[in-house]
Design a protein around this motif. Sequence first.
Motif, PDB file in Angstrom:
ATOM      1  N   PRO A 108       0.851  -1.085   0.113  1.00 28.75           N
ATOM      2  CA  PRO A 108      -0.251  -0.098   0.032  1.00 28.75           C
ATOM      3  C   PRO A 108       0.782   1.331   0.024  1.00 28.75           C
ATOM      4  O   PRO A 108       0.372   2.324  -0.181  1.00 28.75           O
ATOM      5  CB  PRO A 108      -1.061  -0.212   1.283  1.00 28.75           C
ATOM      6  N   ASN A 109       2.160   0.939   0.250  1.00 33.07           N
ATOM      7  CA  ASN A 109       2.849   2.205   0.404  1.00 33.07           C
ATOM      8  C   ASN A 109       3.647   2.633  -1.032  1.00 33.07           C
ATOM      9  O   ASN A 109       4.072   3.847  -1.148  1.00 33.07           O
ATOM     10  CB  ASN A 109       4.163   2.115   1.243  1.00 33.07           C
ATOM     11  N   VAL A 110       3.591   1.556  -1.873  1.00 30.44           N
ATOM     12  CA  VAL A 110       4.267   1.734  -3.008  1.00 30.44           C
ATOM     13  C   VAL A 110       3.410   1.733  -4.383  1.00 30.44           C
ATOM     14  O   VAL A 110       2.265   1.161  -4.482  1.00 30.44           O
ATOM     15  CB  VAL A 110       5.259   0.459  -3.510  1.00 30.44           C
ATOM     16  N   TYR A 111       3.705   2.875  -5.267  1.00 32.76           N
ATOM     17  CA  TYR A 111       2.827   2.835  -6.436  1.00 32.76           C
ATOM     18  C   TYR A 111       3.975   3.032  -7.719  1.00 32.76           C
ATOM     19  O   TYR A 111       5.221   3.115  -7.670  1.00 32.76           O
ATOM     20  CB  TYR A 111       2.303   4.361  -6.452  1.00 32.76           C
ATOM     21  N   GLU A 112       3.296   2.584  -8.777  1.00 32.82           N
ATOM     22  CA  GLU A 112       3.940   2.452 -10.166  1.00 32.82           C
ATOM     23  C   GLU A 112       3.607   3.846 -10.766  1.00 32.82           C
ATOM     24  O   GLU A 112       2.551   3.715 -11.113  1.00 32.82           O
ATOM     25  CB  GLU A 112       3.723   1.170 -10.968  1.00 32.82           C
TER      26      GLU A 112
END
Length: 887
Positions: A108-112
């Motif tokens: 949930p902390n990481v986005y592409e």
Amino acid sequence: MKKMDIEDIRAFLGRNIYSKNPCILMRLNLQNWAGISTEKVPGFSEALLELIPELIEHHCSPGKPGGFLERMEEGTFFGHVIEHTAIELQRRAGYPINFGKTRGTDDPNVYEVIYGCEVKEVGYAAGTIAVDLVKNLLEKKYYPIQEKIIELKAIAEKYDYGPSTRAIIKAARSRGIPVIPLKEGTSLIQLGTGKHQTRFMATISGETRCMAVDLAEDKGLCKELLEEAGIPVPKGGTVDTLKGALCLAELIGYPVVLKPHNGNHGKGVSLNINEEKEVVEAYKEASLYSSRIVVEKQLEGRNYRLLVIGGRMAAASERVPPSVVGDGVSSVQDLIQELNNNPLRGEGHGKPLTKVTVDSHVLRVLRKKGLSLDSIPSYGERIFLRHNGNLSTGGQAEDVTDLVHPDNIFMAERTAKIVGLDIAGLDIMSTDISLPLLENQGAIIEINAAPGIRMHEYPSSGKPRKTGEAIVDMLFPPGKKSRIPVISITGTNGKTTVTRMTAHLLKQKGITVGMTSTDGIYINDRCIMKGDTTGPKSAQTVLKDPSVEAAVLETARGGIIRSGLGYDSCDIAVITNITCDHLGQDGIKDMQDLLYVKSLVAESVHPEGCVILNADDPNVVEISRWVRAEVIYFSKKKNNVILKRHLSQGGKAVFIRSNSIYTAEGLKIKFLGRVTELPVTLKGKASHHIENALAAAAVGKAFGLTVKEISDGLKSFSLTLSHNPGRGNIFDYGSFKVIVDYGHNEAGFLSVADMCRKIGARRLVAIIGVPGDRSDELIKKAGAAAGRVFDYIYIKEDQFLRGRKKGEVASILEQGAMEGGREVKTKVVLQEEKALYTALQSLEEGDLLIIFYEKLEPVLKILDKAHQMVNVSSAPKKRKIVSGPAI
């Protein structure tokens, strides 16, 4: 508080799963800012828009100007903000990027964060600046946005192609000609693929003769050759001493010109030399570039550049020296700085115009006028800074193409032919280019190989000329091909065999085939590079080879996800089958994700091409909805509904009926051959190879091979090491047999076991392993499948554990085998070669051993010595390799 950071950033330079155009993929960890949206941070949106007000115009999902602003006011996450910021930063640097998207991950902390780019270094920098900017705004810190934009523009100038190269690339792409950069940091570019390719570097083309370039660079020799041909040239000669220069200047009379005999871009050139003192100074400057110096009579008139491409004049410009206009307040130095602030001016050749550098030449010109850098010109007074109008030293160009007298056009074209240049820039001095040179004492003062075309593409005044298009039209005249056929083959199982069979079919027709596969890159039957070569770099290697007439490319999932495709489009795509083998890897969560990845190969087929799909696999059939080209289905099933419907609509197919292979188009059916006649099928025992043969036959049909050519090709392809190494090779030792195969998943184990049962054996003994990057569930399923179909199982592990602990994969496989539903004996021998030694020494008469290998060569070396280590009394001293008919 943990600060957001970039975990990974990579560039996709071609078609990929995110975009059909180049783009950047940033893996962004928002850390403590995850889950917090813009409307919850007072003043953030206003601060961002103050620094980058152009964001107000971004459309975003509402699809209208201001749409992104609405999203920020409503609340959007900061990964989305960074996406738009990176796009706008590139736009500020001169790149009209308008593609981007942001999506979450399992963390949930990481986005592409994905956004378009034209130059990867600019894309990387824009992303980094965007993250730093947002972090600083969130922390209420000052951010030097203007300085960063200047840095970004400097990166663009350093890494982007110059205007000449960009014009040629743009022209090629507009005609659908493939563009392949050959060396980063240079302008060496390949146009076209395989045997149809040509290359260029700046405006030196693959057709440019080396001798012609050398002749153009040797100004003295070139001038003599032109003079003998009746071309008007200035009086003068070449010297190698200062004394010689002084004597020659005196002989021909002042004013004179001094320049390096092999110089370019106006470097070391001094004009309007009127006395010995100036000769000494000019000689010193020219000597920095060459030991031989040309001394010529200075001609009166204007400086013109005529561009000849393929023997015809394509454009003409008048080159005007750089100048400043006084305002009665600013010094010459200040006016030069103001001139250089023009956004059209850059360092070197990166922009339409070049910045003016204050050097000894500029100082000398000013000194002759009684001026210095500190002088303040009166209002409206124009001060020329140089005598020459070369764009590379700050000059500018005015288009005069339509003014050139026909006699001058003829002379320019004839001159280029005399020198032998396919692309030539002719420098001419004349009082009026609309009059014949011979009537106004004009002359051709220089011939240039690799002439810049930015002055013609981007003139300061007058009509832009499409000289890049003219160069491409010369290299690829109407009717000349620029592409070799590209066949891309993907799927879960069978793709290597289909690739090899397809290459075999084309080679039988006399076509030089470049092939990529899991064991190497091949040009016809010669391996030029060993290893797993199923990614885009390997595809590029084939497409860059000038001997290749057709490319057959095994295209693996991993390469597609990590780097995209190695080609811009293909002619034929094959999807063999799609199973759950790679679920849980590289962000692939479910079958829909896997279908999306594999569909990229089908989508890449151009509208006149063909996509070949397995009608027996519902997953593959689903891909048809992404296809924009013709579809050919293949099927082993007698009454496949998809195939029947397709044929009823006039479609094409390859299928089995009564143990025979047929091709069909609508109601027209043609017999191809009996299944038992194809060695690869082992007289019909190898069901999976029957499927592979159908796929290859469909490729042959799509390629335009005759029924006989397809049939003959399939009948001459076998499971021997020379045709299909590591895919069902059978070694007959008399009292037992060994099969070598690359199966490494549930479907692979089951299909090979089915073939082995039909061959017949007292016991089926298998050495199995599964790559460590598969999920526990898939590894266990593979073990269970093996437990259902084999009598004795040796469990080994790959040498490359792919993040697993030693013995971990083997333990899961063994557990699966034990739960397979039948009693089976297992033994764990982790090292592959040791497992093979152990299995061979325990074989009994009538056994059939199958090794599912990781590395083929060590396995083959052991099998070469197998007769020395087995305990079966009836084993012969030498093994015999057999294919289907010999069993």
